[in-house]
Scaffold this motif. Structure first.
Motif, PDB file in Angstrom:
ATOM      1  N   MET A 144     -12.587  -4.719  -6.709  1.00  0.00           N
ATOM      2  CA  MET A 144     -11.766  -4.675  -5.573  1.00  0.00           C
ATOM      3  C   MET A 144     -10.086  -4.115  -5.862  1.00  0.00           C
ATOM      4  SD  MET A 144     -12.100  -6.711  -3.356  1.00  0.00           S
ATOM      5  CE  MET A 144     -10.761  -7.347  -2.398  1.00  0.00           C
ATOM      6  N   LEU A 145      -9.815  -3.767  -7.509  1.00  0.00           N
ATOM      7  CA  LEU A 145      -8.676  -2.651  -7.491  1.00  0.00           C
ATOM      8  C   LEU A 145      -8.480  -1.568  -6.958  1.00  0.00           C
ATOM      9  CD1 LEU A 145      -8.833  -3.267 -11.304  1.00  0.00           C
ATOM     10  CD2 LEU A 145      -7.178  -4.759  -9.873  1.00  0.00           C
ATOM     11  N   LEU A 146      -9.589  -1.205  -6.552  1.00  0.00           N
ATOM     12  CA  LEU A 146      -9.911   0.140  -6.194  1.00  0.00           C
ATOM     13  C   LEU A 146      -9.466  -0.032  -4.104  1.00  0.00           C
ATOM     14  CD1 LEU A 146     -12.934   1.847  -7.817  1.00  0.00           C
ATOM     15  CD2 LEU A 146     -10.304   2.347  -8.421  1.00  0.00           C
ATOM     16  N   ALA A 147     -10.251  -1.100  -4.434  1.00  0.00           N
ATOM     17  CA  ALA A 147      -9.898  -2.042  -2.304  1.00  0.00           C
ATOM     18  C   ALA A 147      -8.669  -1.519  -1.922  1.00  0.00           C
ATOM     19  CB  ALA A 147     -10.843  -2.299  -2.609  1.00  0.00           C
ATOM     20  N   THR A 148      -7.441  -2.692  -2.858  1.00  0.00           N
ATOM     21  CA  THR A 148      -6.522  -2.723  -3.003  1.00  0.00           C
ATOM     22  C   THR A 148      -5.864  -1.221  -3.348  1.00  0.00           C
ATOM     23  OG1 THR A 148      -6.892  -4.940  -4.309  1.00  0.00           O
ATOM     24  CG2 THR A 148      -4.524  -4.180  -4.276  1.00  0.00           C
ATOM     25  N   ALA A 149      -6.119  -0.723  -3.591  1.00  0.00           N
ATOM     26  CA  ALA A 149      -5.198   0.874  -4.524  1.00  0.00           C
ATOM     27  C   ALA A 149      -5.582   1.410  -2.121  1.00  0.00           C
ATOM     28  CB  ALA A 149      -6.138   1.724  -5.152  1.00  0.00           C
ATOM     29  N   ALA A 150      -7.125   1.394  -2.105  1.00  0.00           N
ATOM     30  CA  ALA A 150      -7.056   2.259  -0.857  1.00  0.00           C
ATOM     31  C   ALA A 150      -6.309   1.219   0.587  1.00  0.00           C
ATOM     32  CB  ALA A 150      -8.916   1.902  -0.362  1.00  0.00           C
ATOM     33  N   LEU A 151      -5.802   0.252   0.126  1.00  0.00           N
ATOM     34  CA  LEU A 151      -5.349  -0.629   1.276  1.00  0.00           C
ATOM     35  C   LEU A 151      -4.120  -0.077   0.729  1.00  0.00           C
ATOM     36  CD1 LEU A 151      -5.309  -2.805   3.885  1.00  0.00           C
ATOM     37  CD2 LEU A 151      -4.602  -4.852   1.562  1.00  0.00           C
ATOM     38  N   GLY A 152      -3.273   0.066  -0.244  1.00  0.00           N
ATOM     39  CA  GLY A 152      -1.906   0.552   0.004  1.00  0.00           C
ATOM     40  C   GLY A 152      -2.146   1.939   0.276  1.00  0.00           C
ATOM     41  N   LEU A 153      -2.773   2.983  -0.075  1.00  0.00           N
ATOM     42  CA  LEU A 153      -2.320   4.179   0.947  1.00  0.00           C
ATOM     43  C   LEU A 153      -2.471   4.053   2.324  1.00  0.00           C
ATOM     44  CD1 LEU A 153      -5.086   6.552  -1.798  1.00  0.00           C
ATOM     45  CD2 LEU A 153      -2.615   6.241  -1.682  1.00  0.00           C
ATOM     46  N   LEU A 154      -3.908   3.639   2.714  1.00  0.00           N
ATOM     47  CA  LEU A 154      -3.525   3.473   4.159  1.00  0.00           C
ATOM     48  C   LEU A 154      -2.863   2.932   4.782  1.00  0.00           C
ATOM     49  CD1 LEU A 154      -7.743   2.242   4.474  1.00  0.00           C
ATOM     50  CD2 LEU A 154      -6.591   4.722   4.865  1.00  0.00           C
ATOM     51  N   VAL A 155      -1.584   2.014   4.099  1.00  0.00           N
ATOM     52  CA  VAL A 155      -0.632   1.450   4.665  1.00  0.00           C
ATOM     53  C   VAL A 155       0.322   2.710   4.793  1.00  0.00           C
ATOM     54  CG1 VAL A 155       1.724  -0.055   4.160  1.00  0.00           C
ATOM     55  CG2 VAL A 155      -0.820  -0.590   4.437  1.00  0.00           C
ATOM     56  N   LEU A 156      -0.073   3.625   3.455  1.00  0.00           N
ATOM     57  CA  LEU A 156       1.594   4.557   3.641  1.00  0.00           C
ATOM     58  C   LEU A 156       1.110   5.203   5.157  1.00  0.00           C
ATOM     59  CD1 LEU A 156       3.470   6.268   1.654  1.00  0.00           C
ATOM     60  CD2 LEU A 156       1.664   7.110   1.346  1.00  0.00           C
ATOM     61  N   VAL A 157      -0.398   6.095   5.287  1.00  0.00           N
ATOM     62  CA  VAL A 157      -0.198   6.858   6.002  1.00  0.00           C
ATOM     63  C   VAL A 157      -0.442   6.171   7.628  1.00  0.00           C
ATOM     64  CG1 VAL A 157      -2.644   7.367   7.562  1.00  0.00           C
ATOM     65  CG2 VAL A 157      -2.345   7.841   4.655  1.00  0.00           C
ATOM     66  N   VAL A 158      -0.657   5.043   7.396  1.00  0.00           N
ATOM     67  CA  VAL A 158       0.581   4.323   9.312  1.00  0.00           C
ATOM     68  C   VAL A 158       1.251   3.953   9.193  1.00  0.00           C
ATOM     69  CG1 VAL A 158      -0.158   2.408  10.679  1.00  0.00           C
ATOM     70  CG2 VAL A 158      -2.482   3.178   9.172  1.00  0.00           C
ATOM     71  N   ALA A 159       2.290   3.818   8.050  1.00  0.00           N
ATOM     72  CA  ALA A 159       3.683   3.906   8.284  1.00  0.00           C
ATOM     73  C   ALA A 159       4.302   4.933   8.778  1.00  0.00           C
ATOM     74  CB  ALA A 159       4.010   2.838   7.598  1.00  0.00           C
ATOM     75  N   THR A 160       3.146   6.626   8.130  1.00  0.00           N
ATOM     76  CA  THR A 160       4.257   7.676   8.318  1.00  0.00           C
ATOM     77  C   THR A 160       3.617   8.054   9.671  1.00  0.00           C
ATOM     78  OG1 THR A 160       2.285   8.607   6.981  1.00  0.00           O
ATOM     79  CG2 THR A 160       4.474   7.674   6.251  1.00  0.00           C
ATOM     80  N   SER A 161       2.312   7.083  10.238  1.00  0.00           N
ATOM     81  CA  SER A 161       2.466   7.709  11.217  1.00  0.00           C
ATOM     82  C   SER A 161       2.679   7.310  13.070  1.00  0.00           C
ATOM     83  CB  SER A 161       0.497   7.507  11.666  1.00  0.00           C
ATOM     84  OG  SER A 161      -0.289   8.616  11.072  1.00  0.00           O
ATOM     85  N   VAL A 162       3.555   6.037  12.339  1.00  0.00           N
ATOM     86  CA  VAL A 162       4.526   5.175  13.495  1.00  0.00           C
ATOM     87  C   VAL A 162       5.573   6.915  14.205  1.00  0.00           C
ATOM     88  CG1 VAL A 162       6.172   3.921  13.896  1.00  0.00           C
ATOM     89  CG2 VAL A 162       4.064   2.841  12.492  1.00  0.00           C
ATOM     90  N   ARG A 163       5.701   6.886  15.554  1.00  0.00           N
ATOM     91  CA  ARG A 163       6.416   7.637  16.095  1.00  0.00           C
ATOM     92  C   ARG A 163       7.823   7.503  14.977  1.00  0.00           C
ATOM     93  NH1 ARG A 163       3.116   6.396  20.334  1.00  0.00           N
ATOM     94  NH2 ARG A 163       2.166   7.785  21.179  1.00  0.00           N
ATOM     95  N   ALA A 164       8.414   7.147  15.644  1.00  0.00           N
ATOM     96  CA  ALA A 164       9.657   7.293  14.985  1.00  0.00           C
ATOM     97  C   ALA A 164       9.641   7.716  13.089  1.00  0.00           C
ATOM     98  CB  ALA A 164      10.601   5.273  14.553  1.00  0.00           C
TER      99      ALA A 164
END
Length: 525
Positions: A144-164
């Motif tokens: 679960m610690l690894l999964a939490t880190a994975a969630l953080g990375l995916l949040v970063l990817v999605v946030a930088t994919s927003v057009r703005a």
């Protein structure tokens, strides 16, 4: 050029077959079927019964389903962007990128729902508050610690994919951040293996998930890493010459081994990595402006950022790694007959390659070429040659845009014929010039005649066009495509016929200088 080189026939170029028409339906069915299989496996593992067993159990079961659907969509994303050749040829990068974006945001929201529903469901069963339960899940469950880190990375990817956010980032920075999605997927896998009920207790589900994970991994290893590495090693591409075409626009001639075996069509692009120092690992997508011919091919780049600005400074001999080809703007989708092409600025590059490759009849192809000023028009000599040899009708539409969303220049706003005022190889509208044109005498060389025309304005040479060059065989044409732009730029820079010989085109260079001097004499410069 030597007799041996001039007489060498160019090998027949490999043209890749088109993707089967049924592939689009089959791929769509497979994607939907995978989501149905995931739902069926969840149902078989008492998903529906648990959903109806009570509030806490229902939330936990819904959390399982959203997590499984999210994982499946993420793997579909990976396969979509693995650059599988059959997928690329059938759908094209634009459509694949749109599906990738839709699947990405859908999987991300399902993932957030998975975290929220599972945490609340576990909290209800254990009679704990949500924050405490979340902490217990993260710190007490395997992976679960690894999964939490994975969630953080995916949040970063999605946030930088927003057009703005995307608009504020350089392409190189955005692409680097986007690669963290692969790390996120890898970090999430142990959580599913060690604690996921569908892995631990259901053999059928375990077999399915191992299959799709390995399929996604294999797609990346084979098509994103293995195939580009193999092609780069096999063809050993390097920079042959760098030629200015217009202000801020540069062509790079590339040579390599067996380039005729590259499965590329006119209109496609590669992702290029130039081994010229720091930053070489970042790939840049550039279209071919001339398809492979013999051992040469050409790309043309406009200075729009750090990566493209470096292209003009490349030196001959620089090694190149290539990934591709990609894109579906090819003759595969042309069924014959008349064709009209629209280009603006450097966007003319893939259309040039298409105009050389497509088997249209004289007068059937029309190119409308937009530019803000006459100086921004690239490939004048090549467009003149297309008009003379292939019968292409070229209209240069020059001038500032009438206003968004208009595409035509201001003077043509409201015109019923976009080509009004333009002739093959001339500038349309008020930006056209009445400058004099002077043809040099024909210089007879051992490989054939050479003749040039100069355009003079305000006592200066503003353009040089090759009217005749040796064209006895395909190799002659290949060398002309490489040498004539260099000779033209040299003549414009020197404002005289005192220009250097182009390596590999000595005879053509001599004839070019002779005819150029005759044209200059005729203009009394």
């Amino acid at each position: 050029m030597s007799a041996a080189v001039a007489g060498r026939p160019a090998p027949a170029r490999l043209v890749p077959p088109g993707a089967p028409g049924w592939w689009a339906d089959a791929a769509g069915v497979a994607a939907v079927l995978s989501l149905l299989v995931v739902t069926a496996l969840w149902t078989a593992d008492r998903g529906v019964q648990e959903l109806l067993s009570g509030v806490a159990g229902g939330l936990t079961s819904a959390g399982r389903l959203t997590g499984l659907l999210s994982a499946d969509l993420i793997l579909i994303q990976v396969v979509l962007m693995a650059r599988v050749p059959l997928v690329e040829r059938r759908f094209g990068q634009d459509r694949i990128a749109r599906w990738h974006r839709l699947a990405g945001f859908a999987s991300f929201h399902l993932l957030l729902a998975h975290v929220a529903l599972t945490t609340i469901g576990y909290a209800g069963t254990a009679r704990e508050d949500v924050v405490t339960q979340f902490w217990l899940l993260v710190t007490g469950y395997p992976g679960m610690l690894l999964a939490t880190a994975a969630l953080g990375l995916l949040v970063l990817v999605v946030a930088t994919s927003v057009r703005a956010a995307r608009r504020r980032l350089r392409y190189e920075s955005w692409h680097l951040l986007h690669l963290y999605a692969y790390l996120g997927i890898a970090l999430a896998l142990p959580h599913q293996l060690w604690t996921g009920a569908d892995f631990v207790a259901a053999p059928a589900a375990r077999a399915y998930w191992w299959t799709v994970y390995l399929l996604a991994l294999g797609s990346v290893l084979v098509f994103r890493l293995g195939l580009p590495a193999w092609r780069s090693l096999r063809h050993r591409v390097e920079v042959a010459a760098v030629v200015p075409e217009a202000p801020g626009v540069t062509s790079v001639w590339l040579r390599g081994r067996d380039l005729h075996r590259l499965p590329v069509r006119a209109g496609q692009f590669f992702s290029w990595r130039f081994l010229d120092g720091p930053g070489w690992s970042r790939a840049h997508p550039y279209s071919l402006s001339a398809p492979p011919a013999g051992d040469l091919m050409r790309i043309t780049v406009k200075d729009l950022g750090d990566g493209s600005a470096r292209v003009a400074a490349l030196r001959p001999g620089t090694r190149v790694l290539l990934e591709g080809p990609y894109g579906r703007l090819t003759g595969e989708h042309w069924r014959g007959g008349e064709i009209t092409l629209f280009a603006c600025g450097v966007g003319v590059t893939p259309l040039l390659a298409l105009l050389w490759e497509l088997p249209y009849a004289p007068g059937q192809a029309v190119l409308l070429y937009r530019a803000r000023t006459g100086e921004e028009i690239a490939f004048r000599a090549e467009l003149d040659r297309l008009a003379a040899e292939r019968g292409v009708v070229v209209h240069h539409l020059v001038g500032p845009r009438a206003g968004r969303p208009a595409w035509l220049p201001a003077y043509a706003e409201g015109a019923t014929d976009a080509g009004t005022g333009g002739d093959a190889g001339t500038d349309a509208g008020p930006s056209g010039t009445d400058a004099g044109r002077y043809d040099g005498s024909v210089a007879q060389t051992r490989w054939g005649p050479v003749q040039v025309r100069i355009t003079v304005s305000a006592g200066k040479i503003t353009d040089v066009t090759a009217l005749r060059v040796p064209d006895g065989n395909h190799r002659d044409q290949q060398i002309n495509d490489y040498a004539v732009p260099i000779l033209r730029q040299a003549a414009l820079a020197a404002q005289s016929a005192d220009i250097d010989t182009v390596s590999g085109a000595t005879v053509t260079s001599d004839g070019y200088r002779e005819s150029l001097q005759a044209a200059i004499d005729a203009a009394h410069l």
